[in-house]
Enzyme design. Sequence first.
Site, PDB file in Angstrom:
ATOM      1  N   ALA A   1       0.870  -1.171   0.000  1.00  0.00           N
ATOM      2  CA  ALA A   1       0.000   0.000   0.000  1.00  0.00           C
ATOM      3  C   ALA A   1       0.909   1.224   0.000  1.00  0.00           C
ATOM      4  O   ALA A   1       2.057   1.142   0.445  1.00  0.00           O
ATOM      5  CB  ALA A   1      -0.876  -0.020   1.246  1.00  0.00           C
TER       6      ALA A   1
ATOM      7  N   GLY B   1       0.601  -4.949   0.968  1.00  0.00           N
ATOM      8  CA  GLY B   1      -0.604  -5.021   0.140  1.00  0.00           C
ATOM      9  C   GLY B   1      -0.368  -5.703  -1.197  1.00  0.00           C
ATOM     10  O   GLY B   1      -1.305  -6.279  -1.770  1.00  0.00           O
TER      11      GLY B   1
ATOM     12  N   GLU C   1      -0.553  -9.243  -0.487  1.00  0.00           N
ATOM     13  CA  GLU C   1      -1.966  -9.561  -0.220  1.00  0.00           C
ATOM     14  C   GLU C   1      -2.759  -9.709  -1.517  1.00  0.00           C
ATOM     15  O   GLU C   1      -3.645 -10.558  -1.615  1.00  0.00           O
ATOM     16  CB  GLU C   1      -2.595  -8.469   0.656  1.00  0.00           C
ATOM     17  CG  GLU C   1      -2.073  -8.484   2.088  1.00  0.00           C
ATOM     18  CD  GLU C   1      -2.687  -7.385   2.919  1.00  0.00           C
ATOM     19  OE1 GLU C   1      -2.230  -6.231   2.805  1.00  0.00           O
ATOM     20  OE2 GLU C   1      -3.633  -7.653   3.663  1.00  0.00           O
TER      21      GLU C   1
ATOM     22  N   GLU D   1       4.293  -4.922   7.319  1.00  0.00           N
ATOM     23  CA  GLU D   1       3.448  -3.916   7.977  1.00  0.00           C
ATOM     24  C   GLU D   1       3.835  -3.676   9.427  1.00  0.00           C
ATOM     25  O   GLU D   1       3.815  -2.549   9.908  1.00  0.00           O
ATOM     26  CB  GLU D   1       1.959  -4.332   7.914  1.00  0.00           C
ATOM     27  CG  GLU D   1       1.349  -4.207   6.535  1.00  0.00           C
ATOM     28  CD  GLU D   1       1.493  -5.454   5.672  1.00  0.00           C
ATOM     29  OE1 GLU D   1       2.333  -6.326   5.992  1.00  0.00           O
ATOM     30  OE2 GLU D   1       0.755  -5.554   4.677  1.00  0.00           O
TER      31      GLU D   1
HETATM   32  N1  DAK Z   1       4.567   3.292  -0.686  1.00  0.00           N
HETATM   33  C1  DAK Z   1       4.915   4.482  -1.254  1.00  0.00           C
HETATM   34  N2  DAK Z   1       6.017   4.652  -2.005  1.00  0.00           N
HETATM   35  C2  DAK Z   1       6.823   3.588  -2.180  1.00  0.00           C
HETATM   36  C3  DAK Z   1       6.535   2.321  -1.616  1.00  0.00           C
HETATM   37  C4  DAK Z   1       5.337   2.185  -0.836  1.00  0.00           C
HETATM   38  N3  DAK Z   1       4.919   1.029  -0.311  1.00  0.00           N
HETATM   39  N4  DAK Z   1       7.515   1.471  -1.948  1.00  0.00           N
HETATM   40  C5  DAK Z   1       8.384   2.183  -2.703  1.00  0.00           C
HETATM   41  N5  DAK Z   1       7.967   3.448  -2.846  1.00  0.00           N
HETATM   42  C6  DAK Z   1       8.605   4.539  -3.575  1.00  0.00           C
HETATM   43  C7  DAK Z   1       9.816   5.056  -2.821  1.00  0.00           C
HETATM   44  O1  DAK Z   1       9.422   5.974  -1.823  1.00  0.00           O
HETATM   45  C8  DAK Z   1      10.600   5.703  -3.941  1.00  0.00           C
HETATM   46  O2  DAK Z   1       9.990   6.931  -4.254  1.00  0.00           O
HETATM   47  P1  DAK Z   1      10.888   8.288  -4.396  1.00  0.00           P
HETATM   48  O3  DAK Z   1      11.662   8.376  -3.151  1.00  0.00           O
HETATM   49  O4  DAK Z   1      11.729   8.012  -5.609  1.00  0.00           O
HETATM   50  O5  DAK Z   1       9.852   9.352  -4.620  1.00  0.00           O
HETATM   51  C9  DAK Z   1      10.338   4.767  -5.130  1.00  0.00           C
HETATM   52  O6  DAK Z   1       9.159   4.043  -4.798  1.00  0.00           O
HETATM   53  C10 DAK Z   1      11.457   3.766  -5.347  1.00  0.00           C
HETATM   54  O7  DAK Z   1      11.674   3.091  -4.126  1.00  0.00           O
HETATM   55  P2  DAK Z   1      13.122   2.987  -3.434  1.00  0.00           P
HETATM   56  O8  DAK Z   1      13.996   4.108  -3.865  1.00  0.00           O
HETATM   57  O9  DAK Z   1      12.904   2.779  -1.989  1.00  0.00           O
HETATM   58  O10 DAK Z   1      13.660   1.641  -4.126  1.00  0.00           O
HETATM   59  P3  DAK Z   1      14.720   0.623  -3.514  1.00  0.00           P
HETATM   60  O11 DAK Z   1      15.012  -0.319  -4.626  1.00  0.00           O
HETATM   61  O12 DAK Z   1      15.858   1.325  -2.870  1.00  0.00           O
HETATM   62  O13 DAK Z   1      13.947  -0.150  -2.366  1.00  0.00           O
HETATM   63  C11 DAK Z   1      12.031  -1.391  -1.433  1.00  0.00           C
HETATM   64  C12 DAK Z   1      12.848  -0.993  -2.705  1.00  0.00           C
HETATM   65  C13 DAK Z   1      10.802  -2.147  -1.894  1.00  0.00           C
HETATM   66  C14 DAK Z   1      12.888  -2.309  -0.544  1.00  0.00           C
HETATM   67  C15 DAK Z   1      11.666  -0.087  -0.662  1.00  0.00           C
HETATM   68  O14 DAK Z   1      11.070   0.822  -1.594  1.00  0.00           O
HETATM   69  C16 DAK Z   1      10.690  -0.352   0.436  1.00  0.00           C
HETATM   70  O15 DAK Z   1      11.045  -0.828   1.513  1.00  0.00           O
HETATM   71  N6  DAK Z   1       9.415   0.008   0.199  1.00  0.00           N
HETATM   72  C17 DAK Z   1       8.354  -0.114   1.182  1.00  0.00           C
HETATM   73  C18 DAK Z   1       7.909  -1.544   1.252  1.00  0.00           C
HETATM   74  C19 DAK Z   1       6.845  -1.766   2.310  1.00  0.00           C
HETATM   75  O16 DAK Z   1       7.077  -1.547   3.510  1.00  0.00           O
HETATM   76  N7  DAK Z   1       5.677  -2.199   1.862  1.00  0.00           N
HETATM   77  C20 DAK Z   1       4.579  -2.453   2.732  1.00  0.00           C
HETATM   78  C21 DAK Z   1       3.754  -1.251   2.781  1.00  0.00           C
HETATM   79  S1  DAK Z   1       2.563  -1.336   4.077  1.00  0.00           S
HETATM   80  C22 DAK Z   1      -4.392  -1.003   5.898  1.00  0.00           C
HETATM   81  C23 DAK Z   1      -4.473  -1.156   4.551  1.00  0.00           C
HETATM   82  C24 DAK Z   1      -3.399  -1.677   3.897  1.00  0.00           C
HETATM   83  C25 DAK Z   1      -2.257  -1.990   4.584  1.00  0.00           C
HETATM   84  C26 DAK Z   1      -2.216  -1.839   5.932  1.00  0.00           C
HETATM   85  C27 DAK Z   1      -3.282  -1.369   6.608  1.00  0.00           C
HETATM   86  N8  DAK Z   1      -5.470  -0.411   6.580  1.00  0.00           N
HETATM   87  C28 DAK Z   1      -6.013   0.783   6.010  1.00  0.00           C
HETATM   88  C29 DAK Z   1      -5.824  -0.853   7.884  1.00  0.00           C
HETATM   89  C30 DAK Z   1      -1.111  -2.408   3.875  1.00  0.00           C
HETATM   90  C31 DAK Z   1       0.074  -1.925   4.250  1.00  0.00           C
HETATM   91  C32 DAK Z   1       1.243  -2.053   3.412  1.00  0.00           C
HETATM   92  O17 DAK Z   1       1.216  -2.603   2.344  1.00  0.00           O
END
Ligand code: DAK
Length: 256
Positions: free
Chosen positions: A65, A110, A113, A133
């Site tokens: 997400a 997400g 998911e 998460e």
């Molecule tokens: N959200 C927003 N932007 C993201 C993103 C994300 N999940 N993942 C990557 N990006 C963006 C980065 O911010 C970056 O943008 P700029 O800085 O260039 O503007 C661009 O994509 C490229 O990413 P990186 O520069 O970070 O690329 P790397 O290769 O260095 O790293 C990475 C890749 C996948 C390891 C890293 O980007 C990362 O850790 N991303 C976050 C992964 C993550 O934590 N995903 C889970 C998200 S939480 C709910 C509903 C839904 C959910 C929960 C609750 N409710 C409403 C109750 C679900 C939650 C999730 O999915």
Amino acid sequence: MDSPGLKIEIREQIGIITMKRPQALNALNSEAINSLQLALKSLPKFPEILALIITGEGKAFIAGADIKELSEMGPAQAFNFSSKGQQTFERFEKLPYPVIAAINGYALGGGCELALACDIRIASTDAKFGMPETSLGLMPGFAGTQRLPRIVGYGNAIYLMTTAKTINAIEALRMGLVQEVTEPGDLLKVSLEMAQKITKQGKYAVRAVKEMALRSYSYDFKNSSELESEVFAGLFHRPEADEGMKAFIEKRKPKW
Ligand code: DAK
């Protein structure tokens, strides 16, 4: 056919949805979820589709997400976002034909998911899976807490969700999270081949199998088995089953 953040194409009897927000690793924001809903609404216009593939453009399937959008939500918006996402994923799961997630690169949070709401998962060797998460002080919000244990077992699910660990494609294969692993350059080809295999089977038989397998989530064994007999018998009302069995006996391919 394009809408913001995604593209749909139809190749013969196979639909392909490609998430297209590579600059944010296809992170799911509200716009992307709206586009997925629109895509789902448009699918019935293509009755020829017998299998669907979903994949991501660039180096991610979906990196979760959109954390930037989530960080600005209060509890009420979070609830709406979560419900909308859950409904969308459930509609994917309930499509009458199998859905294959072709997972290139990151399938996190997400994104993982959404892959779980698909019927079959194929990963490229560079795929990375995780439910990070809890590392953000959150929890999965698109029914991942429910689907993950069913697919990989309780222990593996709790392990992934409470450690926020990222695993590679081979570990995912070992856990049963994915069914096949392929070289990145072959991912679409292998996914299309699997989809083609599905399209060659009896359409109503495939539908019936998917419907019954999904019911295994919510029905007890006895009820499900009884219903299975009814659905099985229902296939005998269709020419498809007649033709399939006749073709076997006559040592030829079925014509449907
Ligand atoms: N959200 C927003 N932007 C993201 C993103 C994300 N999940 N993942 C990557 N990006 C963006 C980065 O911010 C970056 O943008 P700029 O800085 O260039 O503007 C661009 O994509 C490229 O990413 P990186 O520069 O970070 O690329 P790397 O290769 O260095 O790293 C990475 C890749 C996948 C390891 C890293 O980007 C990362 O850790 N991303 C976050 C992964 C993550 O934590 N995903 C889970 C998200 S939480 C709910 C509903 C839904 C959910 C929960 C609750 N409710 C409403 C109750 C679900 C939650 C999730 O999915």
